[in-house]
Design a protein around this motif. Structure first.
Motif, PDB file in Angstrom:
ATOM      1  N   ARG A  72      40.024  32.888  37.405  1.00 48.61           N
ATOM      2  CA  ARG A  72      38.977  31.882  37.293  1.00 48.61           C
ATOM      3  C   ARG A  72      39.508  30.514  37.701  1.00 48.61           C
ATOM      4  O   ARG A  72      38.813  29.738  38.357  1.00 48.61           O
ATOM      5  CB  ARG A  72      38.433  31.852  35.862  1.00 48.61           C
ATOM      6  CG  ARG A  72      37.535  33.035  35.518  1.00 48.61           C
ATOM      7  CD  ARG A  72      36.736  32.753  34.262  1.00 48.61           C
ATOM      8  NE  ARG A  72      37.597  32.622  33.100  1.00 48.61           N
ATOM      9  CZ  ARG A  72      37.966  33.624  32.325  1.00 48.61           C
ATOM     10  NH1 ARG A  72      37.572  34.847  32.622  1.00 48.61           N
ATOM     11  NH2 ARG A  72      38.733  33.427  31.277  1.00 48.61           N
ATOM     12  N   ARG A  73      40.744  30.209  37.324  1.00 45.69           N
ATOM     13  CA  ARG A  73      41.318  28.912  37.704  1.00 45.69           C
ATOM     14  C   ARG A  73      41.509  28.819  39.215  1.00 45.69           C
ATOM     15  O   ARG A  73      41.456  27.738  39.796  1.00 45.69           O
ATOM     16  CB  ARG A  73      42.660  28.704  37.002  1.00 45.69           C
ATOM     17  CG  ARG A  73      42.545  28.489  35.495  1.00 45.69           C
ATOM     18  CD  ARG A  73      43.848  27.926  34.950  1.00 45.69           C
ATOM     19  NE  ARG A  73      44.975  28.818  35.166  1.00 45.69           N
ATOM     20  CZ  ARG A  73      45.361  29.747  34.291  1.00 45.69           C
ATOM     21  NH1 ARG A  73      44.683  29.922  33.174  1.00 45.69           N
ATOM     22  NH2 ARG A  73      46.411  30.499  34.541  1.00 45.69           N
ATOM     23  N   GLU A  74      41.723  29.985  39.847  1.00 47.56           N
ATOM     24  CA  GLU A  74      41.937  29.993  41.291  1.00 47.56           C
ATOM     25  C   GLU A  74      40.636  30.254  42.051  1.00 47.56           C
ATOM     26  O   GLU A  74      40.641  30.547  43.244  1.00 47.56           O
ATOM     27  CB  GLU A  74      42.969  31.075  41.634  1.00 47.56           C
ATOM     28  CG  GLU A  74      44.354  30.801  41.040  1.00 47.56           C
ATOM     29  CD  GLU A  74      45.305  31.974  41.218  1.00 47.56           C
ATOM     30  OE1 GLU A  74      44.845  33.027  41.715  1.00 47.56           O
ATOM     31  OE2 GLU A  74      46.486  31.836  40.853  1.00 47.56           O
ATOM     32  N   ASP A  75      39.497  30.151  41.344  1.00 50.41           N
ATOM     33  CA  ASP A  75      38.172  30.332  41.944  1.00 50.41           C
ATOM     34  C   ASP A  75      38.011  31.710  42.578  1.00 50.41           C
ATOM     35  O   ASP A  75      37.325  31.872  43.586  1.00 50.41           O
ATOM     36  CB  ASP A  75      37.892  29.240  42.999  1.00 50.41           C
ATOM     37  CG  ASP A  75      37.821  27.856  42.372  1.00 50.41           C
ATOM     38  OD1 ASP A  75      37.355  27.761  41.222  1.00 50.41           O
ATOM     39  OD2 ASP A  75      38.237  26.888  43.023  1.00 50.41           O
ATOM     40  N   GLN A  76      38.635  32.703  41.983  1.00 56.53           N
ATOM     41  CA  GLN A  76      38.453  34.072  42.434  1.00 56.53           C
ATOM     42  C   GLN A  76      37.437  34.757  41.521  1.00 56.53           C
ATOM     43  O   GLN A  76      37.198  34.304  40.408  1.00 56.53           O
ATOM     44  CB  GLN A  76      39.779  34.839  42.402  1.00 56.53           C
ATOM     45  CG  GLN A  76      40.830  34.282  43.349  1.00 56.53           C
ATOM     46  CD  GLN A  76      42.107  35.090  43.282  1.00 56.53           C
ATOM     47  OE1 GLN A  76      42.100  36.241  42.902  1.00 56.53           O
ATOM     48  NE2 GLN A  76      43.213  34.471  43.649  1.00 56.53           N
ATOM     49  N   PRO A  77      36.834  35.870  41.983  1.00 49.57           N
ATOM     50  CA  PRO A  77      35.890  36.582  41.118  1.00 49.57           C
ATOM     51  C   PRO A  77      36.554  36.994  39.805  1.00 49.57           C
ATOM     52  O   PRO A  77      37.706  37.416  39.787  1.00 49.57           O
ATOM     53  CB  PRO A  77      35.513  37.816  41.955  1.00 49.57           C
ATOM     54  CG  PRO A  77      35.800  37.421  43.362  1.00 49.57           C
ATOM     55  CD  PRO A  77      36.979  36.495  43.300  1.00 49.57           C
ATOM     56  N   GLN A  78      35.812  36.858  38.730  1.00 42.86           N
ATOM     57  CA  GLN A  78      36.385  37.170  37.424  1.00 42.86           C
ATOM     58  C   GLN A  78      36.770  38.641  37.312  1.00 42.86           C
ATOM     59  O   GLN A  78      37.770  38.990  36.723  1.00 42.86           O
ATOM     60  CB  GLN A  78      35.380  36.823  36.322  1.00 42.86           C
ATOM     61  CG  GLN A  78      35.907  37.130  34.925  1.00 42.86           C
ATOM     62  CD  GLN A  78      34.908  36.778  33.856  1.00 42.86           C
ATOM     63  OE1 GLN A  78      33.848  36.224  34.152  1.00 42.86           O
ATOM     64  NE2 GLN A  78      35.217  37.077  32.616  1.00 42.86           N
ATOM     65  N   ARG A  79      35.971  39.524  37.865  1.00 41.80           N
ATOM     66  CA  ARG A  79      36.228  40.949  37.727  1.00 41.80           C
ATOM     67  C   ARG A  79      36.063  41.631  39.086  1.00 41.80           C
ATOM     68  O   ARG A  79      34.997  42.118  39.425  1.00 41.80           O
ATOM     69  CB  ARG A  79      35.243  41.528  36.715  1.00 41.80           C
ATOM     70  CG  ARG A  79      35.479  42.972  36.338  1.00 41.80           C
ATOM     71  CD  ARG A  79      36.734  43.195  35.542  1.00 41.80           C
ATOM     72  NE  ARG A  79      36.665  42.602  34.222  1.00 41.80           N
ATOM     73  CZ  ARG A  79      37.523  42.862  33.238  1.00 41.80           C
ATOM     74  NH1 ARG A  79      38.512  43.698  33.444  1.00 41.80           N
ATOM     75  NH2 ARG A  79      37.419  42.272  32.084  1.00 41.80           N
ATOM     76  N   PRO A  80      37.120  41.643  39.914  1.00 40.01           N
ATOM     77  CA  PRO A  80      37.026  42.273  41.237  1.00 40.01           C
ATOM     78  C   PRO A  80      36.735  43.764  41.116  1.00 40.01           C
ATOM     79  O   PRO A  80      36.911  44.375  40.063  1.00 40.01           O
ATOM     80  CB  PRO A  80      38.413  42.036  41.834  1.00 40.01           C
ATOM     81  CG  PRO A  80      39.017  40.950  41.015  1.00 40.01           C
ATOM     82  CD  PRO A  80      38.431  41.071  39.652  1.00 40.01           C
ATOM     83  N   ARG A  81      36.322  44.343  42.235  1.00 45.39           N
ATOM     84  CA  ARG A  81      35.947  45.757  42.247  1.00 45.39           C
ATOM     85  C   ARG A  81      37.072  46.639  41.715  1.00 45.39           C
ATOM     86  O   ARG A  81      36.838  47.518  40.896  1.00 45.39           O
ATOM     87  CB  ARG A  81      35.574  46.171  43.681  1.00 45.39           C
ATOM     88  CG  ARG A  81      35.237  47.654  43.808  1.00 45.39           C
ATOM     89  CD  ARG A  81      35.082  48.049  45.267  1.00 45.39           C
ATOM     90  NE  ARG A  81      34.804  49.468  45.386  1.00 45.39           N
ATOM     91  CZ  ARG A  81      33.597  50.000  45.412  1.00 45.39           C
ATOM     92  NH1 ARG A  81      32.538  49.219  45.322  1.00 45.39           N
ATOM     93  NH2 ARG A  81      33.431  51.309  45.531  1.00 45.39           N
ATOM     94  N   ARG A  82      38.298  46.403  42.185  1.00 45.94           N
ATOM     95  CA  ARG A  82      39.407  47.245  41.745  1.00 45.94           C
ATOM     96  C   ARG A  82      39.628  47.119  40.244  1.00 45.94           C
ATOM     97  O   ARG A  82      39.928  48.101  39.562  1.00 45.94           O
ATOM     98  CB  ARG A  82      40.682  46.876  42.495  1.00 45.94           C
ATOM     99  CG  ARG A  82      41.872  47.769  42.135  1.00 45.94           C
ATOM    100  CD  ARG A  82      43.090  47.438  42.953  1.00 45.94           C
ATOM    101  NE  ARG A  82      42.864  47.699  44.370  1.00 45.94           N
ATOM    102  CZ  ARG A  82      43.789  47.501  45.296  1.00 45.94           C
ATOM    103  NH1 ARG A  82      44.978  47.017  44.967  1.00 45.94           N
ATOM    104  NH2 ARG A  82      43.525  47.761  46.562  1.00 45.94           N
ATOM    105  N   GLY A  83      39.469  45.918  39.719  1.00 42.09           N
ATOM    106  CA  GLY A  83      39.630  45.723  38.284  1.00 42.09           C
ATOM    107  C   GLY A  83      38.594  46.479  37.486  1.00 42.09           C
ATOM    108  O   GLY A  83      38.881  47.023  36.409  1.00 42.09           O
ATOM    109  N   VAL A  84      37.350  46.540  37.993  1.00 41.47           N
ATOM    110  CA  VAL A  84      36.291  47.284  37.314  1.00 41.47           C
ATOM    111  C   VAL A  84      36.619  48.773  37.295  1.00 41.47           C
ATOM    112  O   VAL A  84      36.485  49.447  36.263  1.00 41.47           O
ATOM    113  CB  VAL A  84      34.928  47.044  37.998  1.00 41.47           C
ATOM    114  CG1 VAL A  84      33.842  47.879  37.339  1.00 41.47           C
ATOM    115  CG2 VAL A  84      34.560  45.566  37.930  1.00 41.47           C
ATOM    116  N   VAL A  85      37.076  49.296  38.439  1.00 41.41           N
ATOM    117  CA  VAL A  85      37.396  50.722  38.524  1.00 41.41           C
ATOM    118  C   VAL A  85      38.584  51.059  37.625  1.00 41.41           C
ATOM    119  O   VAL A  85      38.576  52.072  36.918  1.00 41.41           O
ATOM    120  CB  VAL A  85      37.671  51.127  39.985  1.00 41.41           C
ATOM    121  CG1 VAL A  85      38.114  52.585  40.060  1.00 41.41           C
ATOM    122  CG2 VAL A  85      36.432  50.907  40.840  1.00 41.41           C
TER     123      VAL A  85
END
Length: 234
Positions: A72-85
């Protein structure tokens, strides 16, 4: 009698799993990186217990709450696809791993003749235990009153987790059949031997790998395999 090297390998593999679990315990409870969804603390502990250091890496990259704070601090998605899987497969894998341990021990203790081989009964027990634990986990984390929580747990497991659990279990059962019949036929594998649990570790890892495409496919079809819960939910 099993060869000494195989016994040593089994003990080492189990020890690595326990050390990996201890690392996550320290990070979670001593260093204070508690999961917003409390039940996920059990999920990650079980996952690293049977996968070992590779699962510690997955936890560090995708399971540790701090990892998503950093994104979040780096303005990236909070929960990327790989993280969800990863989260979905780890959760379903924890259900299967706990179901495997509980069912195998209970059925072994209830068996009149410990030497009797009842693989299909064991598999049915493992599967039912995994689904029951999945419902229990969802029930604990569900909002609302008791009746609503039961329905929420049953519907969520049926629509979100059952397919991944089934894929995981089929791979686990396939490996266990191979282990019993071909890889470790003599003496028979039983829960009172470390080699049985070593074989179980390998089967659970196979299940994790097999369940990954299923969870990814579900996500690709737009199924919301991860429910958003507030930090207060367990």
């Amino acid at each position: 009698m099993q060869p000494t090297w195989l016994l040593a390998l089994a003990w080492v593999s189990l020890a690595v799993g326990f050390v990996s679990c201890a690392i996550v315990v320290i990070d979670t409870y001593l260093r204070g990186h508690r999961q917003p969804v409390r039940i996920m603390e059990i999920v990650w502990l079980v996952t690293v217990l049977y996968i070992g250091p590779a699962a510690v890496r997955l936890y560090w990259n995708w399971g540790r709450p701090e990892a998503f704070s950093r994104r979040r601090r780096e303005d990236q998605p909070q929960r990327p696809r790989r993280g969800v899987v990863v989260t979905q497969v780890s959760r379903c894998g924890a259900h299967c791993a706990l179901g495997f341990v509980v069912a195998e021990v209970v059925l072994y203790l209830m068996r009149p003749d410990p030497a009797q081989e009842t693989l299909w009964v064991d598999y049915a027990g493992d599967y039912l235990a995994a689904v029951t634990i999945a419902v229990l986990f969802r029930y604990v984390g569900a909002p609302g009153r008791s009746g609503t929580k039961v329905w929420h747990a049953l519907s969520t497991v049926a629509t979100v987790e059952l397919l991944t659990i089934t894929a995981f279990e089929l791979a686990l059962f396939g490996w266990l059949t191979l282990a019993h019949r071909v890889v470790f036929p003599e003496p028979p594998l039983r829960p009172d031997s470390p080699i049985f649990w070593f074989a179980g570790q390998l089967g659970l890892i196979a299940g994790f790998i097999a369940a990954w495409p299923t969870a990814s496919w579900q996500l690709g079809r737009g199924l919301r395999i991860e429910r958003r819960l507030s930090p207060d939910h367990t």
